[in-house]
Write a protein that holds these residues in place. Sequence first.
Motif, PDB file in Angstrom:
ATOM      1  N   ALA A 139      65.482  58.368  45.029  1.00 12.40           N
ATOM      2  CA  ALA A 139      64.915  57.455  44.047  1.00 12.40           C
ATOM      3  C   ALA A 139      65.942  56.496  43.448  1.00 12.40           C
ATOM      4  O   ALA A 139      67.087  56.863  43.216  1.00 12.40           O
ATOM      5  N   PRO A 140      65.477  55.270  43.159  1.00 10.70           N
ATOM      6  CA  PRO A 140      66.317  54.353  42.395  1.00 10.70           C
ATOM      7  C   PRO A 140      66.285  54.732  40.919  1.00 10.70           C
ATOM      8  O   PRO A 140      65.447  55.529  40.488  1.00 10.70           O
ATOM      9  N   ARG A 141      67.172  54.144  40.163  1.00  4.91           N
ATOM     10  CA  ARG A 141      67.257  54.389  38.716  1.00  4.91           C
ATOM     11  C   ARG A 141      67.222  53.045  37.998  1.00  4.91           C
ATOM     12  O   ARG A 141      67.880  52.100  38.410  1.00  4.91           O
ATOM     13  N   PHE A 142      66.429  52.980  36.917  1.00  4.65           N
ATOM     14  CA  PHE A 142      66.438  51.786  36.070  1.00  4.65           C
ATOM     15  C   PHE A 142      67.767  51.758  35.322  1.00  4.65           C
ATOM     16  O   PHE A 142      68.118  52.715  34.638  1.00  4.65           O
ATOM     17  N   GLU A 143      68.497  50.662  35.448  1.00  2.00           N
ATOM     18  CA  GLU A 143      69.742  50.503  34.698  1.00  2.00           C
ATOM     19  C   GLU A 143      69.528  49.626  33.480  1.00  2.00           C
ATOM     20  O   GLU A 143      70.229  49.770  32.497  1.00  2.00           O
ATOM     21  N   SER A 144      68.567  48.694  33.562  1.00  2.00           N
ATOM     22  CA  SER A 144      68.220  47.901  32.385  1.00  2.00           C
ATOM     23  C   SER A 144      66.817  47.336  32.539  1.00  2.00           C
ATOM     24  O   SER A 144      66.335  47.125  33.652  1.00  2.00           O
ATOM     25  N   LEU A 145      66.189  47.124  31.384  1.00  2.00           N
ATOM     26  CA  LEU A 145      64.868  46.503  31.310  1.00  2.00           C
ATOM     27  C   LEU A 145      65.007  45.238  30.486  1.00  2.00           C
ATOM     28  O   LEU A 145      65.606  45.261  29.406  1.00  2.00           O
ATOM     29  N   GLY A 146      64.454  44.129  30.975  1.00  2.00           N
ATOM     30  CA  GLY A 146      64.491  42.885  30.226  1.00  2.00           C
ATOM     31  C   GLY A 146      63.630  42.957  28.976  1.00  2.00           C
ATOM     32  O   GLY A 146      62.852  43.899  28.790  1.00  2.00           O
ATOM     33  N   PRO A 147      63.739  41.953  28.104  1.00  2.00           N
ATOM     34  CA  PRO A 147      63.026  41.979  26.822  1.00  2.00           C
ATOM     35  C   PRO A 147      61.504  42.007  26.922  1.00  2.00           C
ATOM     36  O   PRO A 147      60.842  42.480  26.012  1.00  2.00           O
ATOM     37  N   LYS A 148      60.937  41.529  28.036  1.00  2.00           N
ATOM     38  CA  LYS A 148      59.475  41.527  28.196  1.00  2.00           C
ATOM     39  C   LYS A 148      58.969  42.717  29.006  1.00  2.00           C
ATOM     40  O   LYS A 148      57.795  42.798  29.326  1.00  2.00           O
ATOM     41  N   VAL A 149      59.874  43.643  29.327  1.00  2.00           N
ATOM     42  CA  VAL A 149      59.519  44.807  30.126  1.00  2.00           C
ATOM     43  C   VAL A 149      59.320  46.010  29.211  1.00  2.00           C
ATOM     44  O   VAL A 149      60.156  46.294  28.362  1.00  2.00           O
ATOM     45  N   GLN A 150      58.219  46.701  29.407  1.00  2.00           N
ATOM     46  CA  GLN A 150      57.858  47.865  28.602  1.00  2.00           C
ATOM     47  C   GLN A 150      58.074  49.138  29.406  1.00  2.00           C
ATOM     48  O   GLN A 150      57.605  49.245  30.533  1.00  2.00           O
ATOM     49  N   ALA A 151      58.794  50.091  28.829  1.00  2.00           N
ATOM     50  CA  ALA A 151      58.934  51.405  29.459  1.00  2.00           C
ATOM     51  C   ALA A 151      57.596  52.123  29.344  1.00  2.00           C
ATOM     52  O   ALA A 151      56.999  52.172  28.273  1.00  2.00           O
ATOM     53  N   LEU A 152      57.110  52.691  30.451  1.00  2.00           N
ATOM     54  CA  LEU A 152      55.832  53.396  30.466  1.00  2.00           C
ATOM     55  C   LEU A 152      55.975  54.903  30.540  1.00  2.00           C
ATOM     56  O   LEU A 152      55.107  55.630  30.067  1.00  2.00           O
ATOM     57  N   ALA A 153      57.043  55.374  31.192  1.00  2.00           N
ATOM     58  CA  ALA A 153      57.181  56.812  31.421  1.00  2.00           C
ATOM     59  C   ALA A 153      58.658  57.180  31.492  1.00  2.00           C
ATOM     60  O   ALA A 153      59.492  56.373  31.909  1.00  2.00           O
ATOM     61  N   THR A 154      58.943  58.430  31.061  1.00  2.00           N
ATOM     62  CA  THR A 154      60.327  58.910  31.045  1.00  2.00           C
ATOM     63  C   THR A 154      60.399  60.355  31.522  1.00  2.00           C
ATOM     64  O   THR A 154      59.425  61.103  31.458  1.00  2.00           O
ATOM     65  N   LEU A 155      61.583  60.710  31.967  1.00  2.00           N
ATOM     66  CA  LEU A 155      61.890  62.118  32.218  1.00  2.00           C
ATOM     67  C   LEU A 155      62.094  62.801  30.877  1.00  2.00           C
ATOM     68  O   LEU A 155      62.251  62.127  29.851  1.00  2.00           O
ATOM     69  N   VAL A 161      61.413  56.015  33.980  1.00  2.00           N
ATOM     70  CA  VAL A 161      61.058  56.130  35.399  1.00  2.00           C
ATOM     71  C   VAL A 161      59.845  55.278  35.779  1.00  2.00           C
ATOM     72  O   VAL A 161      59.447  55.256  36.949  1.00  2.00           O
ATOM     73  N   ALA A 162      59.269  54.565  34.806  1.00  2.00           N
ATOM     74  CA  ALA A 162      58.173  53.632  35.070  1.00  2.00           C
ATOM     75  C   ALA A 162      58.224  52.527  34.030  1.00  2.00           C
ATOM     76  O   ALA A 162      58.519  52.780  32.856  1.00  2.00           O
ATOM     77  N   ALA A 163      57.946  51.300  34.489  1.00  2.00           N
ATOM     78  CA  ALA A 163      57.990  50.153  33.586  1.00  2.00           C
ATOM     79  C   ALA A 163      56.925  49.147  33.992  1.00  2.00           C
ATOM     80  O   ALA A 163      56.464  49.119  35.133  1.00  2.00           O
ATOM     81  N   ARG A 164      56.583  48.299  33.009  1.00  2.00           N
ATOM     82  CA  ARG A 164      55.556  47.287  33.224  1.00  2.00           C
ATOM     83  C   ARG A 164      56.008  45.966  32.604  1.00  2.00           C
ATOM     84  O   ARG A 164      56.574  45.955  31.513  1.00  2.00           O
ATOM     85  N   GLN A 165      55.733  44.892  33.316  1.00  2.00           N
ATOM     86  CA  GLN A 165      55.956  43.539  32.808  1.00  2.00           C
ATOM     87  C   GLN A 165      54.690  42.753  33.101  1.00  2.00           C
ATOM     88  O   GLN A 165      54.483  42.294  34.220  1.00  2.00           O
ATOM     89  N   GLY A 166      53.808  42.644  32.120  1.00  2.00           N
ATOM     90  CA  GLY A 166      52.525  41.984  32.339  1.00  2.00           C
ATOM     91  C   GLY A 166      51.716  42.716  33.391  1.00  2.00           C
ATOM     92  O   GLY A 166      51.406  43.890  33.249  1.00  2.00           O
ATOM     93  N   ARG A 167      51.407  42.029  34.489  1.00  2.00           N
ATOM     94  CA  ARG A 167      50.611  42.616  35.578  1.00  2.00           C
ATOM     95  C   ARG A 167      51.483  43.154  36.709  1.00  2.00           C
ATOM     96  O   ARG A 167      51.006  43.373  37.816  1.00  2.00           O
ATOM     97  N   LEU A 168      52.772  43.364  36.414  1.00  2.00           N
ATOM     98  CA  LEU A 168      53.707  43.939  37.383  1.00  2.00           C
ATOM     99  C   LEU A 168      54.125  45.313  36.892  1.00  2.00           C
ATOM    100  O   LEU A 168      54.389  45.495  35.699  1.00  2.00           O
ATOM    101  N   MET A 169      54.217  46.269  37.798  1.00  2.00           N
ATOM    102  CA  MET A 169      54.563  47.642  37.425  1.00  2.00           C
ATOM    103  C   MET A 169      55.487  48.232  38.483  1.00  2.00           C
ATOM    104  O   MET A 169      55.329  47.962  39.676  1.00  2.00           O
ATOM    105  N   ALA A 170      56.453  49.027  38.031  1.00  2.00           N
ATOM    106  CA  ALA A 170      57.392  49.682  38.937  1.00  2.00           C
ATOM    107  C   ALA A 170      57.553  51.139  38.531  1.00  2.00           C
ATOM    108  O   ALA A 170      57.688  51.446  37.341  1.00  2.00           O
ATOM    109  N   THR A 171      57.514  52.034  39.519  1.00  2.00           N
ATOM    110  CA  THR A 171      57.794  53.452  39.288  1.00  2.00           C
ATOM    111  C   THR A 171      58.880  53.882  40.266  1.00  2.00           C
ATOM    112  O   THR A 171      58.868  53.472  41.435  1.00  2.00           O
ATOM    113  N   THR A 172      59.809  54.697  39.785  1.00  2.00           N
ATOM    114  CA  THR A 172      60.880  55.177  40.662  1.00  2.00           C
ATOM    115  C   THR A 172      60.506  56.498  41.319  1.00  2.00           C
ATOM    116  O   THR A 172      61.261  57.019  42.123  1.00  2.00           O
TER     117      THR A 172
END
Length: 190
Positions: A139-155, A161-172
């Motif tokens: 798995a990749p690791r989030f090293e930083s989230l920009g100001p418009k990116v919301q953390a959705l989930a954590t260990l 381990v999951a983030a959202r920016q508007g209609r874009l979403m990423a999970t590791t």
Amino acid sequence: MSIGLLALQGDFREHRATLRRFGIEALEVRLPQQLAAVSHLIIPGGESTTIGRLLTRYALVEPLRARAGHDLAIWGTCAGAIILARELRDTKHGGQPTLGLMDITLRRNAFGSQLDSFEAPINAPVLGPTPLPGVFIRAPRFESLGPKVQALATLPDGEVVAARQGRLMATTFHPELTDDDRVHRYFLEL
């Protein structure tokens, strides 16, 4: 609403099986004309360098960039998150193609090799109080989230381990490898 699975490489079949469990048939996307037919696209886990190169070979990069976040919601899991990232911190793979759509910085294979794959509970308050099962494979690791990116989930230790920016979403992690479909359902609401 029409759901597409980027079917160039990776575990798109597992995502399809999850979507079928709640009655959604997804279109396999390999060409720009198939992409034009969907409102939501899942970029699966797999080998991110290969996925990135195939996006270029099959002329999907510009259509994805043009629609991303506007009339196309996109979710990247593991390698798919790498493809969405604006920046990668990985000295071994300087030539990694990405779409650069989300204001996130990731490090590839940050949790270790295939042998270091693991499962862990994930806290995702937007999905309810019950932890998600998390499967992490190279798995990749989030090293930083920009100001418009919301953390959705954590260990449990607070690592995102999951983030959202508007209609874009990423999970590791890989929700498609579990029986829990809450992340898929959340994505369909974007």
